[in-house]
Enzyme design. Structure first.
Site, mmCIF file in Angstrom:
data_model
loop_
_atom_site.group_PDB
_atom_site.id
_atom_site.type_symbol
_atom_site.label_atom_id
_atom_site.label_comp_id
_atom_site.label_asym_id
_atom_site.label_seq_id
_atom_site.Cartn_x
_atom_site.Cartn_y
_atom_site.Cartn_z
ATOM 1 N N ASP A 30 -22.026 50.495 115.787
ATOM 2 C CA ASP A 30 -21.199 49.336 115.752
ATOM 3 C C ASP A 30 -21.618 48.206 114.552
ATOM 4 O O ASP A 30 -22.775 48.291 113.965
ATOM 5 C CB ASP A 30 -21.079 48.507 117.033
ATOM 6 C CG ASP A 30 -20.011 47.530 117.157
ATOM 7 O OD1 ASP A 30 -19.030 47.798 118.012
ATOM 8 O OD2 ASP A 30 -19.786 46.637 116.274
ATOM 9 N N LYS A 170 0.371 56.010 124.648
ATOM 10 C CA LYS A 170 0.039 54.664 124.715
ATOM 11 C C LYS A 170 0.865 53.525 123.959
ATOM 12 O O LYS A 170 0.964 52.442 124.412
ATOM 13 C CB LYS A 170 -1.352 54.475 123.946
ATOM 14 C CG LYS A 170 -2.192 53.335 123.827
ATOM 15 C CD LYS A 170 -2.751 52.802 125.033
ATOM 16 C CE LYS A 170 -3.654 51.487 124.943
ATOM 17 N NZ LYS A 170 -3.854 50.936 125.960
ATOM 18 N N ASN A 173 3.266 52.727 126.593
ATOM 19 C CA ASN A 173 2.662 52.174 127.703
ATOM 20 C C ASN A 173 2.202 50.352 127.362
ATOM 21 O O ASN A 173 2.835 49.797 127.798
ATOM 22 C CB ASN A 173 1.199 52.480 128.067
ATOM 23 C CG ASN A 173 0.581 51.999 129.199
ATOM 24 O OD1 ASN A 173 0.861 52.101 130.476
ATOM 25 N ND2 ASN A 173 -0.399 51.181 128.982
ATOM 26 N N ASN A 174 1.780 50.301 126.138
ATOM 27 C CA ASN A 174 1.556 48.920 125.770
ATOM 28 C C ASN A 174 2.902 48.225 125.385
ATOM 29 O O ASN A 174 2.894 46.984 125.525
ATOM 30 C CB ASN A 174 0.591 48.733 124.560
ATOM 31 C CG ASN A 174 -0.889 49.174 125.354
ATOM 32 O OD1 ASN A 174 -0.936 49.593 126.399
ATOM 33 N ND2 ASN A 174 -1.900 48.593 124.676
ATOM 34 N N MET A 176 5.499 48.261 127.305
ATOM 35 C CA MET A 176 5.842 47.651 128.556
ATOM 36 C C MET A 176 4.892 46.519 128.836
ATOM 37 O O MET A 176 4.999 45.396 129.267
ATOM 38 C CB MET A 176 5.921 48.698 129.490
ATOM 39 C CG MET A 176 7.217 49.664 129.416
ATOM 40 S SD MET A 176 7.551 50.494 130.762
ATOM 41 C CE MET A 176 8.413 49.096 131.801
ATOM 42 N N LYS A 239 -1.177 43.714 117.379
ATOM 43 C CA LYS A 239 -1.340 45.194 116.580
ATOM 44 C C LYS A 239 -0.437 46.208 117.305
ATOM 45 O O LYS A 239 0.363 46.887 116.718
ATOM 46 C CB LYS A 239 -2.758 45.423 116.313
ATOM 47 C CG LYS A 239 -2.976 46.782 115.751
ATOM 48 C CD LYS A 239 -3.658 47.759 116.643
ATOM 49 C CE LYS A 239 -4.361 47.543 117.748
ATOM 50 N NZ LYS A 239 -5.123 48.513 118.448
#
Ligand code: NAD
Length: 296
Positions: A30, A170, A173-174, A176, A239
């Site tokens: 990371d 996805k 889904n996002n 909603m 985003k």
């Protein structure tokens, strides 16, 4: 099986930690060294570069903020695909756009790397508990191996179609999930403005068909309790709404509510809400309407 995991943020850290708890050898990378150090304490190993992680792993998993970072990490000159050997797996968990996921799949195929996209559903709190859901885009021939691995990080794998289908699902889904942020906020703020009791309002809205998972599961433990820490950052929500609006535009499909809610998220960002949980949209809406913040 040696796993390389890149991106140890709010979601990546708990997901990768479940792999370690389930006995897998996990090497992580990371940009934030503190996250790596915390992960080593759990029994993981650290890599000093993406190159190192790709060279030593059988499966590389990425969980990054969005398309820009995914392209850099996966397609960069010294990125994952430049260093992963033929026949290994690349699993993209990040929420990215349809063009980027198709590009990653195409480049992976050219290098004979097995590719799957498996964006993550449910809340960050579910990821902490190992209860995530994966929207999997993968070839039928890879399904059994992928399911076994993903079930070490979560409870549910839904195969949505070929590589790229998970990302598409996805975005839906996002769309909603994030529209509910605005709808819940409008309802709660109007109720407060009408002088209704917050707890009674919550009980009614979660006791009828007006209810939704965001309101029922997330609001009472986040914004309505005054916990604004992300969960799911408003910047990431913006985003995802942008990705859904772009997907709609590229297919010629109208998205009036999605575009409106994207604008509301943009205003919240201008009001300094980046770094807060998406449920904080309710505080933003209360502030914008000169209504006292709603707390249970
Ligand atoms: P986050 O911002 O908490 O974490 C992102 C991590 O990626 C950070 O630790 C950051 O240092 C690291 N990173 C960024 N660029 C990097 C690079 N070039 N190389 C290596 N590491 C890099 O975000 P998050 O909440 O963990 O979300 C990650 C992804 O999961 C996003 O695509 C998001 O949309 C999606 N998602 C989030 C949630 C949620 O509830 N938070 C739920 C499902 C899916």
């Amino acid at each position: 099986m040696k796993i390389g995991f890149i991106g140890l943020g709010r979601m990546g850290f708990p997901l990768a930690s479940h792999l370690v708890k389930n006995g897998l050898e996990v090497t992580v990378f990371d940009l934030n060294p503190n996250q790596i150090e915390k992960f080593i304490e759990l029994g993981g190993q650290k890599a000093l570069s993406i190159q190192e992680i790709a060279k030593k792993s059988d499966v590389v998993i990425t969980m990054l903020p969005g398309p820009k970072q995914s392209k850099e990490v996966i397609l960069g000159d010294d990125g994952v695909l430049a260093n992963l050997s033929s026949g290994k797996y690349l699993i993209e968990l990040s929420t990215i756009d349809t063009e980027t996921v198709d590009l990653l799949y195409q480049h992976a195929q050219e290098k004979n790397i097995k590719f799957a996209d498996a964006p993550v559903g449910r809340l960050a709190a579910h990821a902490d508990l190992g209860q995530s859901l994966f929207m999997l885009g993968a070839k039928e021939t890879d399904l059994a191996e992928l399911q076994e691995l993903l079930l070490k990080m979560g409870t549910t794998v839904l195969h949505c179609g070929e590589p790229g289908a998970g990302t598409r699902m996805k975005l839906i889904n996002n769309l909603m999930v994030l529209c509910y942020c605005q709808l819940n906020s409008e309802a709660l703020v109007l109720a407060q403005g009408l002088g209704l009791d917050a707890q009674k309002t919550f009980d009614v809205l979660t006791g009828t068909t007006a209810s939704n998972g965001q309101l029922k599961e997330k609001w009472p433990v986040k914004v309505l309790k005054g916990d604004l820490s992300p969960g799911f950052d408003i910047a990431l929500g913006f985003k995802d709404l942008t990705l859904a609006c772009q997907a709609a535009q590229s297919t010629g499909i109208s998205l009036p509510v999605g575009n409106l809610v994207r604008n509301m998220f943009q205003l919240a960002r201008h009001a300094g809400k980046d770094g807060q949980d998406t449920s904080s949209m309710t505080d933003f809406w209360a502030e914008a309407n000169n209504i006292e913040k709603i707390r249970l």
